[in-house]
Design an enzyme around this catalytic site. Structure first.
Site, PDB file in Angstrom:
ATOM      1  CG  ASP A  96      31.523  33.484  53.820  1.00 21.43           C
ATOM      2  OD1 ASP A  96      32.552  32.803  54.046  1.00 21.43           O
ATOM      3  OD2 ASP A  96      31.091  33.696  52.668  1.00 21.43           O
ATOM      4  CG  HIS A  97      28.851  29.709  54.219  1.00 26.57           C
ATOM      5  ND1 HIS A  97      28.418  30.999  53.941  1.00 26.57           N
ATOM      6  CD2 HIS A  97      28.859  29.064  53.026  1.00 26.57           C
ATOM      7  CE1 HIS A  97      28.159  31.101  52.653  1.00 26.57           C
ATOM      8  NE2 HIS A  97      28.425  29.949  52.070  1.00 26.57           N
ATOM      9  CB  CYS A 113      34.420  35.026  52.282  1.00 21.97           C
ATOM     10  SG  CYS A 113      35.170  35.841  50.858  1.00 21.97           S
ATOM     11  N   GLY A 114      34.983  32.405  51.134  1.00 21.24           N
ATOM     12  CA  GLY A 114      35.434  31.300  50.295  1.00 21.24           C
ATOM     13  C   GLY A 114      36.680  31.662  49.502  1.00 21.24           C
ATOM     14  CB  THR A 115      37.224  33.900  46.740  1.00 19.84           C
ATOM     15  OG1 THR A 115      36.327  34.968  47.075  1.00 19.84           O
ATOM     16  CG2 THR A 115      36.500  32.853  45.902  1.00 19.84           C
ATOM     17  N   GLY A 116      37.950  35.088  49.686  1.00 19.80           N
ATOM     18  CA  GLY A 116      38.541  36.290  50.288  1.00 19.80           C
ATOM     19  C   GLY A 116      38.192  37.541  49.510  1.00 19.80           C
ATOM     20  CB  ILE A 117      37.112  38.049  46.005  1.00 18.54           C
ATOM     21  CG1 ILE A 117      38.387  37.393  45.469  1.00 18.54           C
ATOM     22  CG2 ILE A 117      36.724  39.240  45.123  1.00 18.54           C
ATOM     23  CD1 ILE A 117      38.209  36.686  44.122  1.00 18.54           C
ATOM     24  N   GLY A 118      34.987  38.672  48.117  1.00 22.21           N
ATOM     25  CA  GLY A 118      33.785  39.413  48.514  1.00 22.21           C
ATOM     26  C   GLY A 118      33.979  40.150  49.824  1.00 22.21           C
ATOM     27  CG  HIS A 150      55.331  48.668  49.822  1.00 21.46           C
ATOM     28  ND1 HIS A 150      55.689  48.560  48.500  1.00 21.46           N
ATOM     29  CD2 HIS A 150      56.422  48.313  50.539  1.00 21.46           C
ATOM     30  CE1 HIS A 150      56.958  48.150  48.419  1.00 21.46           C
ATOM     31  NE2 HIS A 150      57.418  47.990  49.645  1.00 21.46           N
ATOM     32  NE  ARG A 186      59.136  54.034  47.603  1.00 19.11           N
ATOM     33  CZ  ARG A 186      59.952  53.475  48.495  1.00 19.11           C
ATOM     34  NH1 ARG A 186      60.524  54.217  49.430  1.00 19.11           N
ATOM     35  NH2 ARG A 186      60.195  52.173  48.463  1.00 19.11           N
ATOM     36  CG  HIS A 187      55.597  53.108  50.983  1.00 25.00           C
ATOM     37  ND1 HIS A 187      55.258  52.698  49.715  1.00 25.00           N
ATOM     38  CD2 HIS A 187      56.809  52.558  51.238  1.00 25.00           C
ATOM     39  CE1 HIS A 187      56.206  51.924  49.232  1.00 25.00           C
ATOM     40  NE2 HIS A 187      57.170  51.831  50.134  1.00 25.00           N
TER      41      HIS A 187
HETATM   42  C1  RB5 Z   1      29.982  31.899  49.401  1.00 22.30           C
HETATM   43  O1  RB5 Z   1      29.544  30.795  48.698  1.00 22.30           O
HETATM   44  C2  RB5 Z   1      31.055  32.636  48.615  1.00 22.30           C
HETATM   45  O2  RB5 Z   1      30.485  33.308  47.563  1.00 22.30           O
HETATM   46  C3  RB5 Z   1      31.806  33.580  49.520  1.00 22.30           C
HETATM   47  O3  RB5 Z   1      32.374  32.859  50.560  1.00 22.30           O
HETATM   48  C4  RB5 Z   1      32.940  34.360  48.893  1.00 22.30           C
HETATM   49  O4  RB5 Z   1      33.822  33.523  48.196  1.00 22.30           O
HETATM   50  C5  RB5 Z   1      32.577  35.551  48.132  1.00 22.30           C
HETATM   51  O5  RB5 Z   1      33.413  36.284  47.616  1.00 22.30           O
END
Ligand code: RB5
Length: 141
Positions: A7-8, A64-69, A97, A132-133
Site C-alpha cells: 500500500d502507500h 504496508c506501513g507495519t506489515g501487519i494488516g 520451519h 515434524r515441520h
Molecule cells: C496505512 O496508514 C496503514 O494502516 C497500513 O499501511 C498498515 O500499517 C496496516 O496494517
C-alpha cells in the site's frame, strides 16, 4: 517469479526491493500500488496472495506501513503462509520451519538496508522438509 505488492505505507520500500530484485536478476511482478497516494492494503495483499496460491508466482513480498494488516489479509487466502519478519533469523526460520510463501514487512518499521538482507534470506532459504515441520504445516491447513 516473485509477486510483490504494497500500500502507500510500503510503496517507498517496495521500490527499493524491486530495484534490488532487478540487480539480482530475479523476476518479479508488481501487483501495485503504483504511487504514495493513500490506498487500501487489503486490495494488494489479496492480489499477491492469490497470485502465489494460484501458482502464478512462487513466492510473494508484501509491504504496508507495519506489515501487519497486509499479512493478516494474505493469511486469509487458503494455501498462504505469510510471515511478518523484520530480522534475518525470523526470515530463515520461517522458510525452514513454516515453508512461508509470503514475506511481509513494514515500510515504517525497517530501513531499506536491513530489509534487503531480510528479503535475500527469505528468498534463498529452503524449507527443511523435516517430518515434524511437514506435520505442523498440514495441521495449519
Ligand atoms: C496505512 O496508514 C496503514 O494502516 C497500513 O499501511 C498498515 O500499517 C496496516 O496494517
Amino acid at each position: 517469479m516473485i509477486a510483490i505488492g504494497s500500500d502507500h505505507g510500503g510503496f517507498a520500500l517496495k521500490q527499493e526491493i524491486m530495484k534490488y530484485l532487478e540487480e539480482q536478476g530475479i523476476e518479479y511482478k508488481d501487483y501495485g500500488c503504483y504511487s504514495e497516494k493513500s490506498c487500501d492494503y487489503p486490495v494488494y495483499g489479496k492480489a499477491v496472495a492469490e497470485a502465489v496460491a494460484g501458482g502464478e508466482c512462487e513466492k510473494g513480498i508484501l509491504i504496508c506501513g507495519t506489515g501487519i494488516g497486509i499479512s493478516i489479509v494474505a493469511n486469509k487466502v487458503p494455501g498462504i503462509r505469510a510471515a511478518l519478519c523484520h530480522d534475518c533469523f525470523s526470515a530463515q526460520a520461517t522458510r525452514e520451519h513454516n515453508d512461508a510463501n509470503i514475506l511481509a514487512m513494514g515500510g515504517r518499521v525497517i530501513g531499506p538496508g536491513h530489509a534487503l538482507k531480510v528479503v535475500d534470506t527469505f528468498l534463498h532459504t529452503e524449507f527443511s522438509g523435516d517430518e515434524r515441520h511437514i506435520r505442523r504445516i498440514q495441521m495449519i491447513e
